[in-house]
Motif scaffolding. Structure first.
Motif, PDB file in Angstrom:
ATOM      1  N   MET A   1       1.098  35.406 -17.837  1.00  0.00           N
ATOM      2  CA  MET A   1       2.190  34.640 -17.229  1.00  0.00           C
ATOM      3  C   MET A   1       1.676  33.245 -16.829  1.00  0.00           C
ATOM      4  N   PRO A   2       2.345  32.161 -17.253  1.00  0.00           N
ATOM      5  CA  PRO A   2       1.834  30.823 -16.883  1.00  0.00           C
ATOM      6  C   PRO A   2       1.893  30.601 -15.368  1.00  0.00           C
ATOM      7  N   ILE A   3       0.965  29.849 -14.860  1.00  0.00           N
ATOM      8  CA  ILE A   3       0.926  29.605 -13.409  1.00  0.00           C
ATOM      9  C   ILE A   3       1.702  28.330 -13.105  1.00  0.00           C
ATOM     10  N   ARG A   4       2.716  28.457 -12.252  1.00  0.00           N
ATOM     11  CA  ARG A   4       3.582  27.306 -11.946  1.00  0.00           C
ATOM     12  C   ARG A   4       3.525  26.916 -10.477  1.00  0.00           C
ATOM     13  N   SER A  47      -2.767  19.813 -13.215  1.00  0.00           N
ATOM     14  CA  SER A  47      -3.163  21.122 -13.753  1.00  0.00           C
ATOM     15  C   SER A  47      -1.967  21.881 -14.329  1.00  0.00           C
ATOM     16  N   GLY A  48      -0.753  21.379 -14.067  1.00  0.00           N
ATOM     17  CA  GLY A  48       0.454  22.035 -14.589  1.00  0.00           C
ATOM     18  C   GLY A  48       1.290  22.723 -13.527  1.00  0.00           C
ATOM     19  N   GLU A 123       4.268  36.336  -9.143  1.00  0.00           N
ATOM     20  CA  GLU A 123       3.536  35.528 -10.133  1.00  0.00           C
ATOM     21  C   GLU A 123       2.120  35.219  -9.650  1.00  0.00           C
ATOM     22  N   ARG A 143      -7.085  23.429 -13.086  1.00  0.00           N
ATOM     23  CA  ARG A 143      -6.786  23.697 -14.510  1.00  0.00           C
ATOM     24  C   ARG A 143      -7.898  24.530 -15.149  1.00  0.00           C
ATOM     25  N   MET A 146      -7.342  27.981 -14.151  1.00  0.00           N
ATOM     26  CA  MET A 146      -6.153  28.522 -14.826  1.00  0.00           C
ATOM     27  C   MET A 146      -6.498  28.914 -16.264  1.00  0.00           C
ATOM     28  N   ASP A 147      -7.356  28.129 -16.905  1.00  0.00           N
ATOM     29  CA  ASP A 147      -7.770  28.449 -18.279  1.00  0.00           C
ATOM     30  C   ASP A 147      -8.544  29.769 -18.308  1.00  0.00           C
ATOM     31  N   HIS A 149      -8.202  32.196 -16.144  1.00  0.00           N
ATOM     32  CA  HIS A 149      -7.197  33.252 -15.897  1.00  0.00           C
ATOM     33  C   HIS A 149      -6.427  33.559 -17.186  1.00  0.00           C
ATOM     34  N   GLU A 150      -6.086  32.508 -17.937  1.00  0.00           N
ATOM     35  CA  GLU A 150      -5.333  32.749 -19.179  1.00  0.00           C
ATOM     36  C   GLU A 150      -6.165  33.535 -20.184  1.00  0.00           C
TER      37      GLU A 150
END
Ligand code: G1P
Length: 292
Positions: A1-4, A47-48, A123, A143, A146-147, A149-150
């Protein structure tokens, strides 16, 4: 799930920066001409992250005002035709969607994260601590986490190796072996908040960037007060690590601690020297200093 989403805990009293912090939130103290919090928010956005929740307390109203529209100021700048300042003003209030929620009592970082439970929902999310700045223009620290985590899932904590005499200032990670996933990513076996160097399981210090999964909230609910009588995020991550993967990631970039006067001044200098509009004046002044 993308982190927002991300949480920025900003409820602390900032006692290391008294007397300024008697009436000004420490997050509003400037580095060059911008409040510290702006750099933190910019890192999250770069970072998004789209939605930022700040955990505040009394005397922190300036944070809400800073990220809100400022119609009176806008009208004055419009009359003057100052488009550069207008752009800066709009950028600050529109960078992300902001929510503010209060931590009513100073019960620790773990408790501050728990306060945002409903806003995070189910989330994964980021956490950025305001005293830690990480400069890496191409790939912001959050970021990088997050990478990881992805790629691997689970929680991810930013760590860096610190000298022995600094160990007791940080959460310290115990890992199984270095580089078991890649050179910078290690599976965490345990965490301990601010141990003595003798008791520390390594010299890998937790720096204020985290990616957390929503399972942290149930653990935080059950976490008793730890070091300093506060509910520690480090303790909750230690517990969660027994049932879910938690990774320590040795981030790329230069880290600055802005939490005390020396840190704030040196970080301010470092950032000002990167600014073409400020650097010449600062350099000229520094050249006049006779340092021993
Ligand atoms: C917090 C965390 C600690 C971490 C540190 C990083 O401590 O509890 O684990 O190492 O941030 O800056 P604080 O400095 O808020 O006491």
């Amino acid at each position: 799930m993308p982190i927002r989403k991300a949480i920025i805990p900003a409820a602390g009293l900032g006692t290391r920066m008294l007397p300024a912090t008697k009436s000004v939130p420490k997050e509003m103290l400037p580095l060059a001409d911008r409040p510290t919090i702006q750099y933190i928010v910019e890192e999250a956005v770069a970072s998004g992250i789209q939605h930022i929740t700040m955990i505040t307390s009394r005397v922190k109203r300036a944070l809400e005002d800073y990220f809100d529209d400022a119609p009176e100021l806008r009208a004055v700048l419009e009359r003057k035709g100052d488009t550069a300042a207008l752009e800066m003003l709009d950028h600050t209030s529109r960078m992300a969607q902001f929510s503010f929620t209060r931590q009513h009592e100073p019960r620790g970082l773990g408790h501050a994260v728990l306060v945002a439970r409903d806003l995070m929902g189910a989330e994964p999310f980021g956490v950025l601590l305001g005293d830690d700045l990480v400069d890496h223009p191409e790939r912001p620290c959050l970021r990088q986490l997050m990478d990881v985590h992805e790629r691997h899932g689970g929680c991810v904590i930013a760590v860096m190796r610190v000298p022995r005499e600094q160990i007791s200032r940080y959460g310290i990670a115990a890992i199984d072996s270095y580089g078991d996933l890649d050179a910078r990513t290690h599976r965490v076996q345990g965490l301990v908040e601010k141990p003595s160097p003798e008791q520390a399981p390594s010299n890998l210090a937790v720096i204020g960037r985290y990616v957390l999964t929503p399972s942290i909230f149930d653990v935080l609910e059950q976490t008793p007060p730890g070091r300093g009588g506060e509910i520690q995020l480090t303790d909750a991550l230690h517990t969660l690590g027994q049932s879910e993967p938690v990774y320590a990631y040795e981030f790329e970039g230069t880290r600055y601690d802005t939490g005390d006067p020396v840190g704030l001044i040196t970080t301010s200098l470092a950032y000002a020297l990167q600014r073409p509009d400020l650097a010449p004046g600062i350099r000229a002044y520094l050249r006049t200093l006779r340092l021993d």
